[in-house]
Structures are given as C-alpha cells and as structure tokens.
Design a protein around this motif. Sequence first.
Motif, PDB file in Angstrom:
ATOM      1  N   ALA A   4       0.826  -1.200   0.000  1.00 48.71           N
ATOM      2  CA  ALA A   4       0.000   0.000   0.000  1.00 48.71           C
ATOM      3  C   ALA A   4       0.864   1.255   0.000  1.00 48.71           C
ATOM      4  CB  ALA A   4      -0.918   0.005   1.212  1.00 48.71           C
ATOM      5  N   ASP A   5       0.312   2.296  -0.612  1.00 43.35           N
ATOM      6  CA  ASP A   5       0.898   3.628  -0.496  1.00 43.35           C
ATOM      7  C   ASP A   5       0.111   4.347   0.575  1.00 43.35           C
ATOM      8  OD1 ASP A   5       2.901   3.712  -2.386  1.00 43.35           O
ATOM      9  OD2 ASP A   5       1.456   3.967  -4.017  1.00 43.35           O
ATOM     10  N   SER A   6       0.792   4.735   1.645  1.00 40.01           N
ATOM     11  CA  SER A   6       0.079   5.410   2.726  1.00 40.01           C
ATOM     12  C   SER A   6       0.773   6.707   3.076  1.00 40.01           C
ATOM     13  CB  SER A   6       0.043   4.529   3.981  1.00 40.01           C
ATOM     14  OG  SER A   6      -0.604   3.324   3.700  1.00 40.01           O
ATOM     15  N   PHE A   7      -0.031   7.677   3.518  1.00 35.94           N
ATOM     16  CA  PHE A   7       0.542   8.909   4.052  1.00 35.94           C
ATOM     17  C   PHE A   7       1.052   8.647   5.454  1.00 35.94           C
ATOM     18  CE2 PHE A   7      -2.115  12.329   1.632  1.00 35.94           C
ATOM     19  CZ  PHE A   7      -1.611  11.841   0.437  1.00 35.94           C
ATOM     20  N   GLU A   8       2.084   9.393   5.836  1.00 33.83           N
ATOM     21  CA  GLU A   8       2.483   9.416   7.239  1.00 33.83           C
ATOM     22  C   GLU A   8       1.321   9.987   8.046  1.00 33.83           C
ATOM     23  OE1 GLU A   8       5.491   8.632   8.900  1.00 33.83           O
ATOM     24  OE2 GLU A   8       5.651   7.487   7.027  1.00 33.83           O
ATOM     25  N   PRO A   9       1.178   9.531   9.304  1.00 34.19           N
ATOM     26  CA  PRO A   9       0.110  10.106  10.127  1.00 34.19           C
ATOM     27  C   PRO A   9       0.275  11.617  10.249  1.00 34.19           C
ATOM     28  CG  PRO A   9       1.045   8.190  11.204  1.00 34.19           C
ATOM     29  CD  PRO A   9       1.920   8.489  10.025  1.00 34.19           C
ATOM     30  N   GLY A  10      -0.842  12.305  10.421  1.00 32.37           N
ATOM     31  CA  GLY A  10      -0.782  13.759  10.613  1.00 32.37           C
ATOM     32  C   GLY A  10      -1.757  14.466   9.693  1.00 32.37           C
ATOM     33  N   LEU A  11      -2.207  15.639  10.133  1.00 35.67           N
ATOM     34  CA  LEU A  11      -3.166  16.389   9.337  1.00 35.67           C
ATOM     35  C   LEU A  11      -2.791  17.866   9.317  1.00 35.67           C
ATOM     36  CD1 LEU A  11      -5.775  16.461   7.715  1.00 35.67           C
ATOM     37  CD2 LEU A  11      -7.051  16.664   9.850  1.00 35.67           C
ATOM     38  N   ASN A  12      -2.594  18.383   8.100  1.00 33.78           N
ATOM     39  CA  ASN A  12      -2.385  19.821   7.913  1.00 33.78           C
ATOM     40  C   ASN A  12      -2.732  20.156   6.468  1.00 33.78           C
ATOM     41  OD1 ASN A  12      -0.108  19.130   6.258  1.00 33.78           O
ATOM     42  ND2 ASN A  12       1.042  18.767   8.157  1.00 33.78           N
ATOM     43  N   GLU A  13      -2.577  21.398   6.082  1.00 30.72           N
ATOM     44  CA  GLU A  13      -3.004  21.798   4.732  1.00 30.72           C
ATOM     45  C   GLU A  13      -2.208  21.081   3.644  1.00 30.72           C
ATOM     46  OE1 GLU A  13      -3.771  25.857   3.944  1.00 30.72           O
ATOM     47  OE2 GLU A  13      -5.101  26.087   5.672  1.00 30.72           O
ATOM     48  N   ASP A  14      -0.931  20.784   3.935  1.00 32.45           N
ATOM     49  CA  ASP A  14      -0.126  20.076   2.939  1.00 32.45           C
ATOM     50  C   ASP A  14      -0.657  18.680   2.663  1.00 32.45           C
ATOM     51  OD1 ASP A  14       1.506  22.151   2.462  1.00 32.45           O
ATOM     52  OD2 ASP A  14       3.144  21.486   3.794  1.00 32.45           O
ATOM     53  N   VAL A  15      -1.109  18.015   3.743  1.00 31.00           N
ATOM     54  CA  VAL A  15      -1.673  16.671   3.587  1.00 31.00           C
ATOM     55  C   VAL A  15      -2.887  16.736   2.665  1.00 31.00           C
ATOM     56  CG1 VAL A  15      -2.932  14.857   4.815  1.00 31.00           C
ATOM     57  CG2 VAL A  15      -0.806  15.756   5.765  1.00 31.00           C
ATOM     58  N   ILE A  16      -3.705  17.768   2.871  1.00 32.57           N
ATOM     59  CA  ILE A  16      -4.908  17.915   2.044  1.00 32.57           C
ATOM     60  C   ILE A  16      -4.535  18.220   0.594  1.00 32.57           C
ATOM     61  CG2 ILE A  16      -6.966  19.359   1.694  1.00 32.57           C
ATOM     62  CD1 ILE A  16      -7.016  19.536   4.833  1.00 32.57           C
ATOM     63  N   ARG A  17      -3.518  19.048   0.400  1.00 35.99           N
ATOM     64  CA  ARG A  17      -3.053  19.345  -0.964  1.00 35.99           C
ATOM     65  C   ARG A  17      -2.534  18.088  -1.651  1.00 35.99           C
ATOM     66  NH1 ARG A  17      -2.899  24.968  -1.312  1.00 35.99           N
ATOM     67  NH2 ARG A  17      -2.661  25.866   0.762  1.00 35.99           N
ATOM     68  N   ARG A  18      -1.765  17.289  -0.905  1.00 33.31           N
ATOM     69  CA  ARG A  18      -1.232  16.036  -1.484  1.00 33.31           C
ATOM     70  C   ARG A  18      -2.354  15.086  -1.865  1.00 33.31           C
ATOM     71  NH1 ARG A  18       2.584  13.244   2.557  1.00 33.31           N
ATOM     72  NH2 ARG A  18       2.673  11.495   1.092  1.00 33.31           N
ATOM     73  N   LEU A  19      -3.329  14.983  -0.950  1.00 34.82           N
ATOM     74  CA  LEU A  19      -4.468  14.096  -1.195  1.00 34.82           C
ATOM     75  C   LEU A  19      -5.196  14.532  -2.460  1.00 34.82           C
ATOM     76  CD1 LEU A  19      -6.330  11.853  -0.009  1.00 34.82           C
ATOM     77  CD2 LEU A  19      -7.553  13.642   1.207  1.00 34.82           C
ATOM     78  N   SER A  20      -5.438  15.809  -2.572  1.00 37.09           N
ATOM     79  CA  SER A  20      -6.161  16.336  -3.718  1.00 37.09           C
ATOM     80  C   SER A  20      -5.353  16.137  -5.007  1.00 37.09           C
ATOM     81  CB  SER A  20      -6.440  17.827  -3.492  1.00 37.09           C
ATOM     82  OG  SER A  20      -7.273  18.324  -4.516  1.00 37.09           O
ATOM     83  N   ALA A  21      -4.018  16.260  -4.872  1.00 43.45           N
ATOM     84  CA  ALA A  21      -3.166  16.076  -6.048  1.00 43.45           C
ATOM     85  C   ALA A  21      -3.161  14.626  -6.509  1.00 43.45           C
ATOM     86  CB  ALA A  21      -1.741  16.541  -5.720  1.00 43.45           C
ATOM     87  N   ILE A  22      -3.065  13.692  -5.563  1.00 43.90           N
ATOM     88  CA  ILE A  22      -3.089  12.269  -5.909  1.00 43.90           C
ATOM     89  C   ILE A  22      -4.372  11.926  -6.647  1.00 43.90           C
ATOM     90  CG2 ILE A  22      -3.494   9.993  -4.878  1.00 43.90           C
ATOM     91  CD1 ILE A  22      -1.288  10.475  -2.976  1.00 43.90           C
ATOM     92  N   LYS A  23      -5.454  12.565  -6.213  1.00 43.78           N
ATOM     93  CA  LYS A  23      -6.759  12.298  -6.829  1.00 43.78           C
ATOM     94  C   LYS A  23      -6.931  13.112  -8.113  1.00 43.78           C
ATOM     95  CE  LYS A  23      -8.671   9.866  -3.334  1.00 43.78           C
ATOM     96  NZ  LYS A  23      -9.287   8.566  -3.545  1.00 43.78           N
ATOM     97  N   VAL A  57     -14.879  -0.326  -1.949  1.00 44.53           N
ATOM     98  CA  VAL A  57     -13.930   0.694  -1.486  1.00 44.53           C
ATOM     99  C   VAL A  57     -13.006   0.077  -0.446  1.00 44.53           C
ATOM    100  CG1 VAL A  57     -13.658   2.926  -0.340  1.00 44.53           C
ATOM    101  CG2 VAL A  57     -15.551   2.571  -1.941  1.00 44.53           C
ATOM    102  N   PHE A  58     -11.699   0.079  -0.765  1.00 44.48           N
ATOM    103  CA  PHE A  58     -10.690  -0.548   0.079  1.00 44.48           C
ATOM    104  C   PHE A  58      -9.813   0.562   0.629  1.00 44.48           C
ATOM    105  CE2 PHE A  58      -6.942  -3.220   0.872  1.00 44.48           C
ATOM    106  CZ  PHE A  58      -7.521  -4.385   1.338  1.00 44.48           C
ATOM    107  N   ASP A  59      -9.822   0.733   1.949  1.00 41.42           N
ATOM    108  CA  ASP A  59      -9.157   1.884   2.559  1.00 41.42           C
ATOM    109  C   ASP A  59      -9.610   3.174   1.864  1.00 41.42           C
ATOM    110  OD1 ASP A  59      -7.914   0.441   4.552  1.00 41.42           O
ATOM    111  OD2 ASP A  59      -6.233  -0.078   3.264  1.00 41.42           O
ATOM    112  N   SER A  60      -8.695   3.883   1.239  1.00 39.78           N
ATOM    113  CA  SER A  60      -9.060   5.209   0.728  1.00 39.78           C
ATOM    114  C   SER A  60      -9.493   5.240  -0.728  1.00 39.78           C
ATOM    115  CB  SER A  60      -7.879   6.173   0.897  1.00 39.78           C
ATOM    116  OG  SER A  60      -7.446   6.179   2.236  1.00 39.78           O
ATOM    117  N   VAL A  61      -9.552   4.093  -1.388  1.00 43.63           N
ATOM    118  CA  VAL A  61      -9.903   4.138  -2.810  1.00 43.63           C
ATOM    119  C   VAL A  61     -10.937   3.086  -3.198  1.00 43.63           C
ATOM    120  CG1 VAL A  61      -7.711   5.087  -3.625  1.00 43.63           C
ATOM    121  CG2 VAL A  61      -7.974   2.612  -3.363  1.00 43.63           C
TER     122      VAL A  61
END
Lengths: 254, 482
Positions: free
Chosen positions: B26-45, B131-135
């Motif tokens: 699996a490709d997983s993000f490191e734990p944690g939440l901030n604006e960069d995490v949201i930007r990365r998530l949106s970019a991956i999608k 839907v498996f984990d995040s996708v």
Amino acid sequence: MLSIKNLHASVEGKQILNGLSLEIKAGEVHAIMGPNGSGKSTLSQVLAGNEAFEVTEGEVLMDGTNLLDKATEVRAQEGLFLAFQYPVEIPGVSNMQFLHTSVNALRKHRGEPELNAAEFIKLARETSKQVDLDPSFLKRGVNEGFSGGEKKRNEIMQALLLQPRLAILDETDSGLDIDALKVVSDGVNALRSADRAILMITHYQRLLNYIVPDFVHVLSEGKIIKSGGRELALELEERGYGWLGIKDDAETAS
Amino acid sequence: MTNTEQQVSELIKREYEHGFVTDIEADSFEPGLNEDVIRRLSAIKNEPEFMLEWRLKAYRRWLTMEEPNWAHLNYPKIDFNAISYYSAPKRPEDMPQSLDEVDPELLRTYERLGIPLHEHAKLAGVAVDAVFDSVSVVTTFKEPLEKAGVIFCPISEAVQKYPELVQKYLGSVVPMGDNYFAALNSAVFSDGSFVYIPKGVRCPMELSTYFRINAANTGQFERTLIIAEDDSYVSYLEGCTAPMRDENQLHAAVVELVILDNAEIKYSTVQNWYPGDEHGKGGIYNFVTKRAACIGKNSKVSWTQVETGSAITWKYPSSVLRGEGSIGEFYSVALTHNYQQADTGTKMIHLGKNTTSTIISKGISAGRSSNTYRGLVKIGPGAEGARNFTECDSLLIGDQCAAHTFPYIEGSAKTAILEHEATTSKVSDEQMFLCRQRGIDPEQAVSMIVNGFCKSVFQELPMEFAVEAGKLLEVSLEGAVG
C-alpha cells in the motif's frame, strides 16, 4: 421408563420436593394430584430441566440413564416433553418458525433428515386440526395474543407433533371450558400408546373423567403420600384433600 | 448471573469473522493532518481546483470547531495527528479497467467477505462498488447501468467526469460546517460512491457499496452522494467490515441524498465494523453524518440500518422533508455487546405541508454494552398536516447492559399529529426454557428471539440483505448463549 428416587429439590432456597419417588413404565398414564403448593409443578419443572430449580438429593433415570445430568434441550431431544401451565409469549417469532425449528432439532438428534418448509407445513396443518386449531395460527407469534384455551391446545398440538417418549402435562385442564377440555383430552388420548408414558399434573379430578389414568398419586409437602388407581381420584373428589389430612387452600375443588 | 445471562455471555465470546488483515502493498501517508496533507491528497486524486479549495475551506472551518460531547458515549480523546489520511493499494497509475486488472489478493479479500465482485457470482443483479481503505477498487455492472442512464461510480471519478453535478450537490445536504466530523470528512474524504438517477428512471438493479478498512492507523473518510431526479427510484445498500486490531480506528463518513419530485431512495446499511474484543480493546469509532433532502413534492426516503459493529457508533440518518407530501422513514436495528457503545437514531425535520415520517427503532443490548436511541422530530411552522409515528423498542440480554431512549420533539404546527410508543423487554429465562424444552439449543433460541424482535425492520431490507442481516445478528450473538 422413568424412575424417580428420593428426589429433593428447592427453588430460591426454599425446599419444595422432599424425597419424592415414582416409577413410570411405558404405556402407562399417571396422574399426580395435590393441593396448591404441594410441589406438583416443581416436579414437572425439575424433570424438564428448569435451571431455576436445584436438585439437592436423589436421582432420576430415564430409560436407564441419568436424566439430571443432561441439558434441558438434550432431555427434550431424547423425548421428554412438558406441556406448560403458562406458556410464555415470544413476540415476532411465528409458531411456524418455532415449531419447525423444534421438530428439526429432534429429528436431527435422532439422525433423521430434517423436514423442509413444505413438508413441515403439511404435517403441522394436519396436527393442528387434531386439536381444533385453525392452521392460520401457524403464522402468528408464539403464544402471542392466544386465549388461555388456545395456549393449552397449542401445547397439546406440540406434543402430537413431537411424539415424545414421556409427556408431562402441567395443569393442562386449568382455565378450560368444557368444550375445550374435551378437545384437549381427545388430543391427549390420541397420544396414548404402548411405548409412551404420560404424566398428568392436576389439581382437579375433572380432567380424569376424560383422560382415564392407570395410576393416581397424591402429593403433599413434596412427597407422594398415597397412590392408587382411578378410584383414588374419585374418592378425593368426594371427600376433598382434607380426608387425607392435607390442608387445601383452594376450597372450590370440583 | 441467571442462566440466560451465562448463556448470552458465552455466546458473545465468539470471534469476529471479518477480522483478517490482507497483506497487500500500500501507499500510505504518514500520520498527521495539515493543509499540505490535504493538498497532497487532492493532487493524488488529480482533482480540479474547486475541489481543493472546498477541502481547504472545510479544514479551516474544522480547526475552529469543538468535538461534540453531548452523546451518551465514553471514549478517550481522539488524536487526529496520529491518523493516516490516505492509504491505497499500490497499482498502475490508471484505475483498473476490468476485473482482470484488479490485484487478485483484493478479489480474494472480497470473496472472503462474501462479496462477489465477479459479475456472474451469486448476488447477480446487484451492482457493487468496492472501497478498500481510501480508494474504490472496482465497480461492477457499469455498462448495463450506463445504458439505463444511471451513473454509479467512485466519487473520485465523479469529481473528474461530472464536476458540474458534484459542484452543485456536494455539501448541499450536509454543509461542510454542519458538525465536527462532517467538517473533517469534507476536508479529507478519500473515496466513496456517486450515484445519479436521471429523470423517470427506475434503477434496473440494486446498487451496493462495500467499505473495507484494511491498513493500520488509517482513518476511513468516505463520502457518498446520491441524486434522484424527478420520478426516479433507486435502492442502495452499503456494507462495512474491518480487521481486528488492538488500536481504535476512526471512520467518519458523510452521506448525502438529494431527492426530487416523486422520486424515492431506499438506503440500507449493514454495518459490521470490527466492534473490539470482549474486553473492549480495539474496534472502529464510527462517526457518521447521513442526511436526505426530500426537496421534491411527494419525494420519499427510506433509511434501513442494521448496526452490529463498531466500538463507538454515533450516527443519526436524517430526513429533511421539504417537499409537499414528502415521506421519511427510518428503520433501525442496533445491536451492542461486550463494551460496545451506540448512540444512534434519526432526525425527521418536517418543513413541507402534509409530510409524514415513520421511525421504528429496535435496540438490542448484551454484555456490558450501552445502547442509546436519540431521535428528533421537528415540525416547522409551515408543516401543516404533518404526521409522525415513532416506535422505539429495546431488548436487554443479561443485566449488565444498558438501554437509553432520548426522543426529542420540537415545535409543532397545530395540525400536526405525533405518536410515540416505546417498550423495553428482556430475553427472559422463561422464553429460553420454553425453546430449550422444545429441543432448540440456546444459541439458536437467542438468535430466534432476537430475530423475532427485529422482524419489522428486516422486512424493510432488500431480500438478499434481509437474509444477510439475520445471519449477521446470529454471528454477532454467537457466544451470547452456551
């Protein structure tokens, strides 16, 4: 078939049965009579395995094996049936589902193939006619909204359906009018057979006019104090329990 | 302990059957939440700009909010920086175009869960989005649905393909700032299902989404959006499971239903998240916001839920009855055992004339669990002729569990008619004795009694799932009687 020796039992710390002994052979019909509080219903509950009751002494053998060691459902699977005095309701569970599950549990125990829904419905319809219950009762919840008389007929219907080795009928006559009593008695008489024993528990001798017992026992303070044949019941009717020196709270014995 | 309680506690000890972990890269993000995490998530999608902006706005809103504490629930404070906000099985850049491209390990996972993703498997006639984990890994029966004009796809795909629909309706029923968990979901939702039923179409098959949390320390934040245009109908079912883990995992979903004139959505849930072990260790924290907007005249929503899983359940599927003559229904079975806690119910908001709602809630508590029904019936000033019928029944198994009922009624048009019935009962020793005296073993007896108690709700589930729900209760109660 059933051998009860020196049975002592209590409920909630209160001693009810005090050394009851009784032998019942296949083909026989026994009646146990006695005033309220003498331990009649306790005997039926203990034999069926109600865990609210504690056996403190004595033994019970059924077909030579220790009955008291067995779980309630195993006793039932091996052919012990109790017709309840006050059958409890199970809302939302249909009689059909309940009885189908029950019949198949017994068949499974005997190594017989289970009945499918169609086979069961056919059997249940035929049996319900024997006690004058409209087969539509199968769709209703277990004992839900049943009149007292319907509940009793339902209990006997179940005995006919399950064909037990030993049928214990706990106050099956109570609360029945004369027509219902006749229907129920016909059902019980249809159960009589050479390889089955019936143990009737009753306060009144009236029932015994319709189901004629081979033996009558009088229970008092948790012990059988007198045994005899059919005539003992008639004598009790005439002379009351007081004749045997027993106090009876229910004065209206008829 | 009485006899029944002993039996029940033994029955409950059985293990959770979906507790396995799939060993998958699996490709997983490191734990944690901030604006960069949201930007990365949106970019991956690969999301359009409006989506990222929306997420960031929701995140900033969330930062200003407080975690609610009014529910009858007791759990340690959640550390939102200890959670990973994205985990997806590794696979080629593009979405799999057919089942052949799906990792066989994933297919086996769904097979073990009893969810056939092969289109000719036993649930024929039910389209599945998995839907498996995040996708979303696969959506079946896409072609026949497309022919009927029905859109059924992962919401991440809808964002790309139908941005105008998503932009119009996303957040229209559950605004991003609606509540703490809805705001969090709006910021970080990863996938979920999107359904669009065009005008006059009766969806030709049941639609169903199965959610599976697999990765450790990962939250699942799915988002479901269903739009039923005028005169359309769809029946949708969601199911959920997760592996057994000692740590608690967070699931915070949002479901929005939009229902226009004379349209109907039947939304059924079989929720079987890992409930934690018999000592209350582990299990999913399930904080879910579900709401239907019955906008159209004579529109109808019917919520049916069977909740047996999760350590904590916080969930109130609601119906906003705006359209004249619109109808909201809520049928619920919530079963808790061991140390599970559920605070669940519904809200029926009557705004339009002659709107009607029905609430049937069945709560079953066993072990040391706590089961709360919380329901609101609100009658707006314009809701002349509104009617509600509420029935809340609780069934207790044993004497160490608790059941609570909090019915709220707010406002009232003079012409509104509200009825409320509530009962509490126990699986009694007498019932157990009757069943066992008829040769029925204790497990089967409890399961039969509980199923009888739930019958009026199970009748509302699509047939295949009613069977599934019955079995699920049986499994969940195993060990409750011995």
